[in-house]
Scaffold this motif. Structure first.
Motif, short mmCIF file in Angstrom:
data_model
loop_
_atom_site.label_atom_id
_atom_site.label_comp_id
_atom_site.label_asym_id
_atom_site.label_seq_id
_atom_site.Cartn_x
_atom_site.Cartn_y
_atom_site.Cartn_z
N HIS A 1 1.97 1.39 -3.72
CA HIS A 1 0.45 1.99 -3.72
C HIS A 1 0.41 3.22 -3.96
O HIS A 1 -0.31 3.79 -5.25
N VAL B 1 1.52 -4.18 -7.73
CA VAL B 1 0.87 -3.87 -7.11
C VAL B 1 -0.52 -4.00 -6.95
O VAL B 1 -0.65 -4.80 -5.93
N GLU B 2 -1.07 -3.48 -7.16
CA GLU B 2 -2.52 -3.59 -7.77
C GLU B 2 -3.27 -4.32 -7.74
O GLU B 2 -4.25 -5.26 -7.30
N GLY C 1 3.40 -0.45 -11.25
CA GLY C 1 2.27 -0.12 -10.25
C GLY C 1 1.28 -1.25 -10.20
O GLY C 1 0.67 -1.24 -9.76
N LEU D 1 0.80 -1.46 0.12
CA LEU D 1 0.10 -0.08 -0.19
C LEU D 1 0.71 1.23 -0.02
O LEU D 1 0.21 2.11 -0.59
#
Length: 869
Positions: A482, A528-529, A525, A479
């Protein structure tokens, strides 16, 4: 009331709004029940129908005991457990307009006024009184004794039996007429199950607990003892939380037997060190402790203990030598007072250390060399050198020599090799080392990309290693990335750092980092998501999710170790909208320690325009800050310069936001200053907070209107908890300290820190570098929900997940607002829902999972940190 688990009952009452009452066989009178409801209403609480029905079964004595317990615990929660008597008892009325004239009167009275003589101001005879113990002589014609609560001259508490203070000794006031948002209390049925559920939620946390969470965990362990061992999960994610659990258990239970269970959770030497710190009632963060020592400073020279004595040896003690002065020096120590370590426990600790990889053991111990050098004096590792040779070798490296004086071999650890590769510009070598430690790879991803520079091949190595490591990264790190990664395409206005410590200070520097390549940011990114949504999809699903748009201004908790103990767990960096029209009343209470040491804590408000140019202050040296029309923009209740045990002292400052905006003010900064030099942490108790008041009459402190209440902590001199943005009618929660001076801190001396730290913090959190609770809740909703309702200003938009629609696609559509329709909020009789709310003003179905910043009607809400698990 059942005396068992009293502290746990208080924890569950405070956190979840649950009151555990065993059914009785009596019938309480309606009059008694109404009296209890009235008492709780004065604190801002109402009871549910179920709880009222259970209370009605209690005998009068049991009912009174239960009511006293609940009221006492809730009063302490909002700071309503003490009497707030400011210097000017009629505040906000009758506050002197001219602080300079008042100061002149006090000075002349201090030096010229004598007992039995006419008043130096009005020349009247027989109107003066000698106050005890300060012995100042004050005139009841020149100083209104009905308005003062302390000596008008020195502002210290004195004996109030003096005729000077009569009439109106306490000036009893009624409750003001206010519109109140009441918080609901409900009946708790199964105390052990509720305690176990809370304990398991602490174990599931993916970040270090806040001080209030750590204290509540300690309460559960202390009261349930060995029962907690059966509640332990197979794994506890955060090492510091492991230490808190087992350190507390070692104190409570059989130490060797408990350590046998703990071994499965203690993977490193640092885990063992942290656990022994908690066992010794010390802080597991291993940040050391500070103490002040008085040392000699030669005139015009640097600090040097015994400098004068050396001069005397050289010059034969010449009487013409200038005299050295004593100055306070802060000493930082990396050790703690070790609790008794009996031989069986020492052997168990050494045996567990021996099972670790020898090189890993040495490297880990070197991270906290000073602590291990100190702890070795109590573990006596060389008594067992033949039995535990690896441990003996590790201690020899830590001490830089063996007991026989032989120098220890040089040791190069993991982090030294990483730094060497970085200095050499070898990103591939960095990654090769980091692959073995995914968490470290995630934390150094940005650094490794900067080392790779414009080399596309080196960038690919870093990116592919990160994507491969993403499934093994902890949720809080994912997070953090993120929020962090989208901001790294350009330099930040300023870099803000969050080092470990007991409190957060405003540490920043210019951003000299090179921006990262767009393709690297996009690939990382996306990884991560995707990983976050995949993990959240494994959690229980919900047909309906309800989210508040207002959570966009609330930051996901981070660096919780330094969070202030607060009645509302408002994450640092968050913004809260304030209703128009109400006056912000800031309050401060502190109590000096029982040992008789005195101090002075001051509450001030500093005012700035939109460019952070200083406009004025309301403080002890300017009691009123008036607008052009003479109406107060802010006014203080007066400066009390002592808070004697046990009653302490209180101060208030009222801020009229509408008048401030008309004056051209943009920001009003609440500042709590340590004026007399005693650390906040040494006080018997100390807290501050904020009320929103529409009626300024009646009681100065109204527990029903407390929006925030937070403790003062640490050894620093200046605390800047919050900033009011009067133009946007919002409150920025910063919770940040500045070192300040050793004493005599005020807004004037702190202005440089205020105008640096506050705007930098506000800009940092506005940049999106830290994601919001709305974004976190939206990830949960997209992964776990079928219908998502988003409540905004005056409307609710609904989004339905289409057949075979992926979580990523659903998330993108909600963000873009595509396919929205008017939403119908869930009924209380329907199936359970997932909700993330600013204010818990919805009656949710049974079994629902809800995070609410302000609890209100929500019973047993989850904490923000629970959404990180």
């Amino acid at each position: 009331m059942d005396a068992m688990y009293t502290a746990t009952r208080e924890v569950l009452l405070r956190r979840q709004g649950l009151v555990f009452v065993a059914p009785g066989r009596a019938a309480a009178s309606e009059r008694h029940l109404q009296a209890i409801e009235l008492e709780l209403a004065q604190l801002g609480y109402v009871v549910s129908r179920r709880l009222r029905q259970r209370l009605a079964t209690l005998a009068p004595d049991a009912l009174a005991l239960q009511a006293r317990f609940v009221a006492t615990a809730l009063a302490a929660q909002v700071g309503g457990n003490v009497r707030y008597t400011p210097l000017f008892r009629r505040f906000p009325e009758d506050v002197p307009k001219d602080t300079s004239e008042l100061y002149l009167r006090k000075v002349l009275c201090h030096f010229l006024q004598t007992e039995g003589q006419p008043c130096v101001f009005c020349r009247r005879v027989g109107t003066t009184h000698v106050l005890s113990p300060c012995m100042h002589v004050v005139c009841d014609h020149c100083f209104d004794g009905a308005n003062y609560s302390a000596c008008p001259v020195c502002e210290h508490h004195v004996d109030r039996e003096s005729p000077f203070f009569k009439p109106g000794r306490f000036l009893e006031r009624s409750l003001p007429r206010e519109k109140v948002r009441f918080k609901l209390l409900d009946l708790g049925e199964d105390l052990p199950a509720a305690a176990r559920g809370l304990f398991e939620s602490f174990c599931a946390r993916k970040q270090v607990m806040s001080p209030i969470d750590a204290g509540d965990l300690g309460t559960l362990v202390n009261e349930f003892g060995e029962q907690v061992l059966a509640w332990l999960p197979d794994a506890i994610a955060v090492r510091e939380n492991v230490a808190r659990i087992f350190g507390a258990l070692l104190r409570k239970c059989n130490a060797p037997a408990t350590f046998a269970v703990a071994r499965a959770h203690l993977a490193t030497a640092t885990d063992v060190l942290r656990t022994l710190a908690v066992y010794s009632d010390a802080d597991p963060s291993l940040q050391g402790t500070s103490e002040k020592r008085w040392v000699e400073q030669p005139p015009g020279g640097s600090l040097a203990g015994g400098f004068a004595a050396k001069l005397k040896q050289v010059f034969g003690g010449a009487s013409t030598l200038p005299k050295a002065k004593m100055v306070a020096l802060t000493i930082h120590k990396y050790r703690f007072k070790v609790a008794p370590l009996r031989r069986p426990l020492r052997r168990a600790v050494l045996a567990h250390l021996e099972t670790m990889h020898p090189d890993g053991l040495i490297e880990d111990m070197l991270r906290h060399r000073s602590y291990w050098q100190w702890l070795g004096q109590f573990l006596h590792p060389h008594e067992f050198a033949e039995r535990f040779p690896n441990v003996a070798r590790a201690f020899a490296v830590v001490r830089k020599k063996a007991p026989d004086g032989t120098p220890a071999p040089r040791f190069v650890g993991f982090h030294a090799a990483i730094e060497a590769a970085a200095r050499a510009g070898d990103a591939a070598a960095m990654i090769e080392r980091l692959r073995a430690r995914p968490g470290e790879l995630g934390r150094r991803f940005d650094h490794a990309l900067r080392v790779a520079g414009a080399d596309a091949g080196a960038q690919d190595v870093v990116i592919s290693a990160f994507v491969a490591a993403a499934p093994r990264l902890q949720n809080p790190l994912l997070l953090t990335l993120h929020g962090h990664l989208p901001t790294r395409g350009r330099p930040a206005a300023v870099r803000v750092f969050w080092p470990k410590g007991q409190v957060t200070r405003g540490t920043s520097a210019p951003d000299r980092r090179a921006p990262l390549a767009p393709r690297a940011l996009a690939a990382a990114g996306e990884a991560v998501e995707h990983e976050l949504l995949r993990r959240l999809a494994d959690k229980p699903g919900f047909e309906t999710c309800v989210l508040d748009e207002g959570l966009r201004a609330v930051i996901v908790p981070f660096n919780e170790r330094t969070a202030s103990r607060a009645a509302v767990s408002l994450p640092r960096g968050s913004r809260v909208a304030l209703p128009a029209g109400e006056v912000v009343r800031l309050f401060l209470h502190w109590c000096e320690p029982e040992d008789g040491h005195t101090t002075d804590i001051d509450l001030s408000v500093a005012f700035y325009d939109d460019k952070w140019e200083y406009l004025g202050v309301c403080s002890y040296y300017q009691l009123r800050f008036d607008g052009p029309d003479g109406q107060p923009i802010a006014q203080s209740s007066g400066d009390l310069r002592s808070g004697p045990f046990p009653d302490g002292a209180a101060e208030f400052v009222d801020v009229h936001r509408e008048r401030a905006r008309a004056r051209g003010i943009r920001y009003a900064v609440m500042v709590v200053n340590n004026y007399a030099g005693m650390a906040f942490s040494r006080l018997e108790r100390a807290w501050a907070g904020m009320m929103l008041r529409a009626d300024l009459g009646g009681k100065q402190f109204d527990a029903r209107k407390v929006e925030l209440k937070f403790d003062l902590q640490g050894d620093n001199g200046v605390f800047m908890p919050l900033v009011l943005d009067v133009a946007e009618s919002t409150m920025h929660w910063l919770d940040v300290y500045s070192t300040g001076q050793l004493a005599m801190n005020n807004v004037a001396t702190s202005n440089g820190a205020i105008t640096k730290i506050c705007p930098e913090m506000i800009d940092y959190f506005a940049s999106g570098a830290r994601i919001s609770m709305f974004e976190l809740a939206l990830l949960h909703a997209a992964a776990r929900g079928r219908q998502v309702s988003v409540r905004g200003a005056g409307e609710a938009r609904g989004f339905a997940r289409m057949a075979n629609e992926s979580a990523e696609s659903f998330l993108r559509r909600i963000r873009a607002g595509e396919g929205a329709s008017p939403a119908v909020l869930p009924a209380a009789s329907g199936p359970p829902v997932f909700a993330a709310l600013v204010r818990g003003d919805l009656e949710l179905p049974a079994g629902s999972v809800c995070y609410a910043l302000f609890r209100e009607q929500v019973i047993a809400p989850i904490a923000a940190s629970d959404l990180l698990s």
